[in-house]
Design a protein around this motif. Structure first.
Motif, PDB file in Angstrom:
ATOM      1  N   TYR A 134       8.779  -0.973  -7.479  1.00 62.52           N
ATOM      2  CA  TYR A 134       9.951  -1.452  -6.750  1.00 62.52           C
ATOM      3  C   TYR A 134      10.702  -0.344  -6.021  1.00 62.52           C
ATOM      4  CZ  TYR A 134      11.998  -0.133 -11.281  1.00 62.52           C
ATOM      5  OH  TYR A 134      12.349   0.527 -12.433  1.00 62.52           O
ATOM      6  N   TRP A 135      10.740   0.865  -6.565  1.00 61.67           N
ATOM      7  CA  TRP A 135      11.430   1.944  -5.857  1.00 61.67           C
ATOM      8  C   TRP A 135      10.686   2.309  -4.575  1.00 61.67           C
ATOM      9  CZ3 TRP A 135      16.218   2.898  -6.334  1.00 61.67           C
ATOM     10  CH2 TRP A 135      16.863   2.810  -7.567  1.00 61.67           C
ATOM     11  N   GLY A 136       9.367   2.367  -4.667  1.00 59.49           N
ATOM     12  CA  GLY A 136       8.574   2.655  -3.479  1.00 59.49           C
ATOM     13  C   GLY A 136       8.665   1.551  -2.455  1.00 59.49           C
ATOM     14  N   LEU A 137       8.655   0.297  -2.921  1.00 59.57           N
ATOM     15  CA  LEU A 137       8.757  -0.842  -2.014  1.00 59.57           C
ATOM     16  C   LEU A 137      10.124  -0.866  -1.337  1.00 59.57           C
ATOM     17  CD1 LEU A 137       7.377  -3.380  -0.928  1.00 59.57           C
ATOM     18  CD2 LEU A 137       8.313  -4.640  -2.868  1.00 59.57           C
TER      19      LEU A 137
ATOM     20  N   GLY B 229       0.810  -1.209   0.000  1.00 60.83           N
ATOM     21  CA  GLY B 229       0.000   0.000   0.000  1.00 60.83           C
ATOM     22  C   GLY B 229       0.843   1.259   0.000  1.00 60.83           C
ATOM     23  N   PHE B 230       1.931   1.252   0.789  1.00 64.45           N
ATOM     24  CA  PHE B 230       2.802   2.422   0.857  1.00 64.45           C
ATOM     25  C   PHE B 230       3.524   2.644  -0.474  1.00 64.45           C
ATOM     26  CE2 PHE B 230       6.849   4.487   2.310  1.00 64.45           C
ATOM     27  CZ  PHE B 230       6.272   5.692   2.691  1.00 64.45           C
ATOM     28  N   SER B 231       3.969   1.563  -1.099  1.00 66.53           N
ATOM     29  CA  SER B 231       4.651   1.696  -2.386  1.00 66.53           C
ATOM     30  C   SER B 231       3.702   2.234  -3.453  1.00 66.53           C
ATOM     31  CB  SER B 231       5.222   0.344  -2.826  1.00 66.53           C
ATOM     32  OG  SER B 231       4.195  -0.592  -3.102  1.00 66.53           O
ATOM     33  N   ARG B 232       2.429   1.805  -3.401  1.00 61.83           N
ATOM     34  CA  ARG B 232       1.456   2.309  -4.363  1.00 61.83           C
ATOM     35  C   ARG B 232       1.106   3.772  -4.078  1.00 61.83           C
ATOM     36  NH1 ARG B 232      -0.984  -1.604  -7.491  1.00 61.83           N
ATOM     37  NH2 ARG B 232       0.611  -3.193  -7.859  1.00 61.83           N
TER      38      ARG B 232
END
Length: 226
Positions: free
Chosen positions: A123-126, A95-98
């Motif tokens: 992937y960068w957000g994750l 959810g945070f990565s999105r």
């Protein structure tokens, strides 16, 4: 801690095939299951008397399962607890990565956060979420913060988000929905105040974000990225 919170699942609403139908249904089913399970466990713990000192409180569910399933019952509760925590943490990471991906698309943060791989993973957000979480764990360990304090800090953030959602409901909804939003807002406000000094973490975070949106975030809702 809520197993399936609106603050996490809203960011993955686009992954639903029919979000207008499946999203509200998922929220309703998730909250209903969580409430029923929590209620049954709480009633059982109170009836069996597995509470009192810190040791009993921390291991109350283990003692409850051991009393009902035998000495090996703790293996089951440990497995279920691990799976539950793993699923919840995975949901919040995704959810945070999105969320970062969405902000990048709106040019609120650097555009690299909107990149996804062949599996549609931001992937960068994750990666940022994992590094940030690891950093906070290291800071908490170095400051020797008790787990109770960390849980209280997290609860403060959750309740504040629900309070904001309730206030938004009061503003946007009509009829019965408006009154239900009022009740939810008042309830969240009372719970937030009941946290005492533990709510300061959430307030400080809101203050930092307010400074960001006031001083850094431009008037046209865009950050100019060179």
């Amino acid at each position: 801690m809520v197993l399936l919170g609106i603050e996490a699942i809203t960011h993955i609403a686009d992954d639903f095939r029919h979000p207008e139908r499946d999203f509200p249904l998922t929220i309703f089913i998730g909250i209903t299951i969580a409430l029923v399970v929590y209620a049954l466990i709480s009633i059982s713990l109170l009836k069996m008397g597995f509470y009192g000192d810190q040791e009993k409180n921390l291991n109350s569910v283990v003692h409850l399962v051991e009393a009902s399933l035998g000495s090996k019952g703790y293996l089951l509760v440990n497995l279920v607890g691990f799976c539950t925590c793993f699923i919840s943490v995975s949901l919040y990471f995704v959810g945070f990565s999105r969320l970062l991906q969405s902000m990048a698309k709106q040019q609120q943060i650097h555009s690299s956060f909107q990149s996804i791989n062949s599996h549609k993973v931001a992937y960068w957000g994750l990666s940022f979420a994992v590094v940030l979480c690891l950093s906070m764990l290291l800071v908490a360990d170095s400051m020797q913060l008790a787990i109770d304090n960390l849980i209280a800090y997290a609860n403060g953030l959750f309740i504040l988000i629900y309070l904001a959602a309730g206030i938004a409901g009061v503003k946007l909804l009509t009829g019965k929905g408006k009154y239900l939003a009022m009740i939810a807002s008042v309830t969240c406000l009372v719970l937030f105040i009941a946290l005492g000094k533990e709510m300061l973490f959430a307030l400080c975070l809101v203050a930092v974000l307010s400074v960001y949106y006031t001083a850094i975030y431009s008037a046209d809702n865009r950050i100019k990225i060179s």
